[in-house]
Design an enzyme around this catalytic site. Structure first.
Site, PDB file in Angstrom:
ATOM      1  N   THR A 192      61.621  36.493  53.823  1.00  0.00           N
ATOM      2  CA  THR A 192      62.632  37.454  53.379  1.00  0.00           C
ATOM      3  C   THR A 192      62.093  38.879  53.476  1.00  0.00           C
ATOM      4  O   THR A 192      62.758  39.770  54.010  1.00  0.00           O
ATOM      5  CB  THR A 192      63.076  37.117  51.942  1.00  0.00           C
ATOM      6  OG1 THR A 192      63.720  35.832  51.948  1.00  0.00           O
ATOM      7  CG2 THR A 192      64.052  38.143  51.400  1.00  0.00           C
ATOM      8  N   ASN A 215      69.026  26.292  59.263  1.00  0.00           N
ATOM      9  CA  ASN A 215      68.528  25.560  58.088  1.00  0.00           C
ATOM     10  C   ASN A 215      69.537  24.575  57.523  1.00  0.00           C
ATOM     11  O   ASN A 215      69.165  23.539  56.979  1.00  0.00           O
ATOM     12  CB  ASN A 215      68.083  26.539  56.996  1.00  0.00           C
ATOM     13  CG  ASN A 215      69.188  27.486  56.567  1.00  0.00           C
ATOM     14  OD1 ASN A 215      69.956  27.965  57.398  1.00  0.00           O
ATOM     15  ND2 ASN A 215      69.284  27.751  55.282  1.00  0.00           N
ATOM     16  N   GLN A 241      62.412  27.645  59.828  1.00  0.00           N
ATOM     17  CA  GLN A 241      62.502  26.182  59.894  1.00  0.00           C
ATOM     18  C   GLN A 241      61.688  25.571  61.028  1.00  0.00           C
ATOM     19  O   GLN A 241      61.486  24.356  61.047  1.00  0.00           O
ATOM     20  CB  GLN A 241      63.971  25.745  60.043  1.00  0.00           C
ATOM     21  CG  GLN A 241      64.820  25.958  58.808  1.00  0.00           C
ATOM     22  CD  GLN A 241      64.406  25.080  57.616  1.00  0.00           C
ATOM     23  OE1 GLN A 241      63.730  24.073  57.767  1.00  0.00           O
ATOM     24  NE2 GLN A 241      64.798  25.491  56.408  1.00  0.00           N
ATOM     25  N   SER A 270      57.711  31.491  56.970  1.00  0.00           N
ATOM     26  CA  SER A 270      57.173  31.300  55.623  1.00  0.00           C
ATOM     27  C   SER A 270      56.281  30.073  55.620  1.00  0.00           C
ATOM     28  O   SER A 270      56.576  29.091  56.304  1.00  0.00           O
ATOM     29  CB  SER A 270      58.314  31.055  54.630  1.00  0.00           C
ATOM     30  OG  SER A 270      58.803  32.266  54.124  1.00  0.00           O
ATOM     31  N   ALA A 271      55.230  30.107  54.811  1.00  0.00           N
ATOM     32  CA  ALA A 271      54.286  28.982  54.784  1.00  0.00           C
ATOM     33  C   ALA A 271      54.860  27.756  54.089  1.00  0.00           C
ATOM     34  O   ALA A 271      54.510  26.621  54.425  1.00  0.00           O
ATOM     35  CB  ALA A 271      53.002  29.410  54.081  1.00  0.00           C
ATOM     36  N   HIS A 272      55.758  27.972  53.129  1.00  0.00           N
ATOM     37  CA  HIS A 272      56.127  26.853  52.251  1.00  0.00           C
ATOM     38  C   HIS A 272      57.078  25.855  52.905  1.00  0.00           C
ATOM     39  O   HIS A 272      57.379  24.817  52.315  1.00  0.00           O
ATOM     40  CB  HIS A 272      56.715  27.369  50.935  1.00  0.00           C
ATOM     41  CG  HIS A 272      58.112  27.874  51.033  1.00  0.00           C
ATOM     42  ND1 HIS A 272      59.192  27.120  50.671  1.00  0.00           N
ATOM     43  CD2 HIS A 272      58.596  29.051  51.455  1.00  0.00           C
ATOM     44  CE1 HIS A 272      60.297  27.834  50.856  1.00  0.00           C
ATOM     45  NE2 HIS A 272      59.964  29.015  51.332  1.00  0.00           N
ATOM     46  N   THR A 319      47.387  44.515  47.712  1.00  0.00           N
ATOM     47  CA  THR A 319      46.236  43.614  47.836  1.00  0.00           C
ATOM     48  C   THR A 319      46.686  42.273  48.408  1.00  0.00           C
ATOM     49  O   THR A 319      47.665  41.685  47.948  1.00  0.00           O
ATOM     50  CB  THR A 319      45.562  43.428  46.470  1.00  0.00           C
ATOM     51  OG1 THR A 319      45.135  44.713  46.017  1.00  0.00           O
ATOM     52  CG2 THR A 319      44.351  42.511  46.567  1.00  0.00           C
ATOM     53  N   CYS A 367      76.696  26.750  45.347  1.00  0.00           N
ATOM     54  CA  CYS A 367      77.371  26.485  44.083  1.00  0.00           C
ATOM     55  C   CYS A 367      77.271  27.716  43.218  1.00  0.00           C
ATOM     56  O   CYS A 367      76.188  28.185  42.920  1.00  0.00           O
ATOM     57  CB  CYS A 367      76.707  25.308  43.398  1.00  0.00           C
ATOM     58  SG  CYS A 367      77.390  24.979  41.785  1.00  0.00           S
TER      59      CYS A 367
END
Lengths: 376, 376
Positions: free
Chosen positions: A73, A154, A182, A202-204, A240, A328
């Protein structure tokens, strides 16, 4: 019932033990501030630069083109604003089925920079833009343009053909930004071959940590940092550095590269098995492109029924974690902007199941039996 | 020599074992995306909300006023831009001795928003603004103003008197933003009593993780998010939350609150011991305010000599990790903007030593003996 079956790998992934170990080691041993010039600082700095190398090698980019951020993001935001403020982009072409971090940011840019032309191309019923529309749009005037599209959708799983679109951008002198949230680490991505100017990830989503992402910025495009301060990340991103997060991202990428072939094969097999089994349920349909689809996402559309209204709720009670294709909000469910884009029948109910190489056929059986008995 | 003596706790801190354990547990067990409505998502969401409560309690703020970010730099950036774009701030008053994430961002704002009046007040020789100057400045016109100051100066240790300055801001209807990077968790901070409108902090200065920070935003000031997308952080900061980092920040804060008195006492004792021992070196001076100084920072000014030119280098060789008061750029060292602000003699050499409750008198002895034999 205490059993949990996680089928929401497109939302986020559990971290691999190797990634956790790597991160915990850095948390314990390498606490130095990478900007410090002493022993501990230099050690942290080295971890970051080695991590950058892993990512750059995967993308076939140079090391100086990869910058770590707090997530995709932030990366998207940074690139959009820089394109307008630093690179003189006068037109942004994207699609109606992009992630909200793209569509909402473009909406804001429209207000802040009314002179910038922003076009969201419609998609076909699979969620892909039509290449000819993009060409027509690029030909309609000679404004300096950025084309922004996601590699894999996604919600639907549908993939854009980056090679063709990259070539179109190149032929029209447009910059090309790709949201790879993705697909990063799941598919080979050669930024030069695909003519990619900017890439975000993104890593997650890749069995790595939350709070760490990256942006690839092609060397030809010199942009200014969003955050000013300590001039970290080669003066492209002050603040940092999240050293343990970056180390975890690199470790997750390293493993993903090594296992890419195996993961692809195993997950695709599971997805096909899930499709087969889900078709046992009467009147089930699949959204998205059957030919160009990520191997881990299966957007499944259920017929309207009293039970299917509560399908997410009942799946959760059954211990199955999946994702609604709908946003939702205050109890009222609407079809998402992506489902609207593909003309999904709003009376039907879409659930996104997303898989991993860890997913078993037995988990799919559990899902199908729960669906049959309680949910549809 | 393999021994390392870390005296750079103001740059960053080692993580507490309890913080690492907490984070590793979350990394292992709580991988859910907090935006997911299923079991794993709800658990992650709960961790974030419990963490928010810890922080809010410490600041005596309400839970809805605390937002997690990737660090203090992001927090500062967000607040500055929002103040101008959302709150109609027409004037920002800060000081010349602030952190670069403030001074550089204000420099950019000056270019981007030339209509905004930006004033950097000078400081006295200790690094404090003179309150009367602030009052005069606020009285000079009736523009809607933001006053931004750091609680404790990272290079000098000097602290601003937030109570008096907060009252001045209140009396003049100005908003008050405080950079608490160095003081968060080290001193009691009551945002309401101090009339603080915005506050920024980072976890890694407090034995917590890098990559996690926060902003406190007083309820009276409704600003818009910087990043748009998934509407996380109560729609104030989009991007999947750094759950393990947030949990680590809260754990570090919790322990800091419990140990505040003890840490203060122990560290102050070490600082005083260091002062005493450093004064054995001929012509050593201390920068910063002797009466209003953080207990962990000791800015030490050494007389010019051949050896002192290489003091940082030699300290590093001796295994001592400290920080130069100077910014080093392409091999040429200049006094930092902060040392310039206090009129530090550029021929002298300033080193910032910063301590912890973990620092021992024996480490200080080691430092002094290294300084005596090799460095000055």
């Amino acid at each position: 019932m205490d059993r949990k079956v996680y089928l929401d790998y497109a939302a986020t992934t559990p971290l691999l033990p190797e990634v956790i170990n790597q991160m915990c080691e850095v948390l314990k041993e390498d606490f130095g501030n990478p900007s410090s010039i002493h022993h501990y600082g230099r050690k942290s700095k080295m971890i970051i630069e080695q991590s950058r190398k892993v990512i750059a090698n995967y993308l076939q980019a140079s090391i100086g083109e990869v910058f770590f951020t707090s997530g995709a993001t932030e990366s998207c935001h940074t690139i959009f604003y820089s394109c307008i403020q630093d690179l003189g982009i006068q037109r942004i072409i994207s699609s109606v089925a992009e992630h909200h971090c793209v569509t909402h940011t473009l909406g804001e840019l429209k207000n802040k920079f009314p002179e910038i032309e922003i076009t969201l191309l419609p998609t076909d019923s699979y969620g892909r833009i039509e290449n000819q529309r993009l060409i027509d749009q690029l030909n309609s005037n000679s404004k300096k343009s950025l084309v922004c599209l996601m590699h894999g959708n996604n919600e639907l799983g549908t993939m854009h053909d980056l090679e063709t679109i990259g070539a179109i951008c190149k032929n029209h002198g447009a910059l090309f930004m790709v949201d790879c949230a993705q697909t990063f680490g799941k598919y080979p991505i050669n930024v030069n071959q695909l003519n990619i100017s900017f890439l975000t990830a993104s890593a997650h989503k890749l069995y790595g940590p939350k709070g760490t992402g990256l942006m690839y910025i092609n060397n030809d495009n010199i942009i200014k940092p969003l955050f000013l301060g300590g001039s970290q990340e080669r003066n492209m991103r002050s603040g940092t550095e999240n050293v343990h997060g970056i180390a975890g991202f690199a470790k997750a990428t390293e493993i993903a590269i090594n296992e890419m072939e195996l993961r692809t094969k195993t997950t695709l097999k599971i997805k096909n098995y899930a499709k087969e089994r889900l078709l046992e349920i009467s009147n089930v349909l699949f959204n998205g492109c059957p030919d160009h689809s990520m191997y881990h996402v299966l957007s499944t559309s259920f017929p309207a029924s009293e039970k299917s209204d509560l399908i997410m709720f009942n799946l959760d009670i059954a211990g199955i974690c999946a994702s609604s294709g709908s946003a939702c909000s205050s109890g009222v469910e609407h079809d998402s902007h992506v489902l609207k884009a593909i003309g999904h029948d709003p009376k039907r109910k879409t659930i996104r199941f997303s898989f991993s190489h860890f997913t078993t056929t037995e988990e799919i059986d559990f899902l199908v039996s729960a669906l049959k008995s309680n949910c549809v």
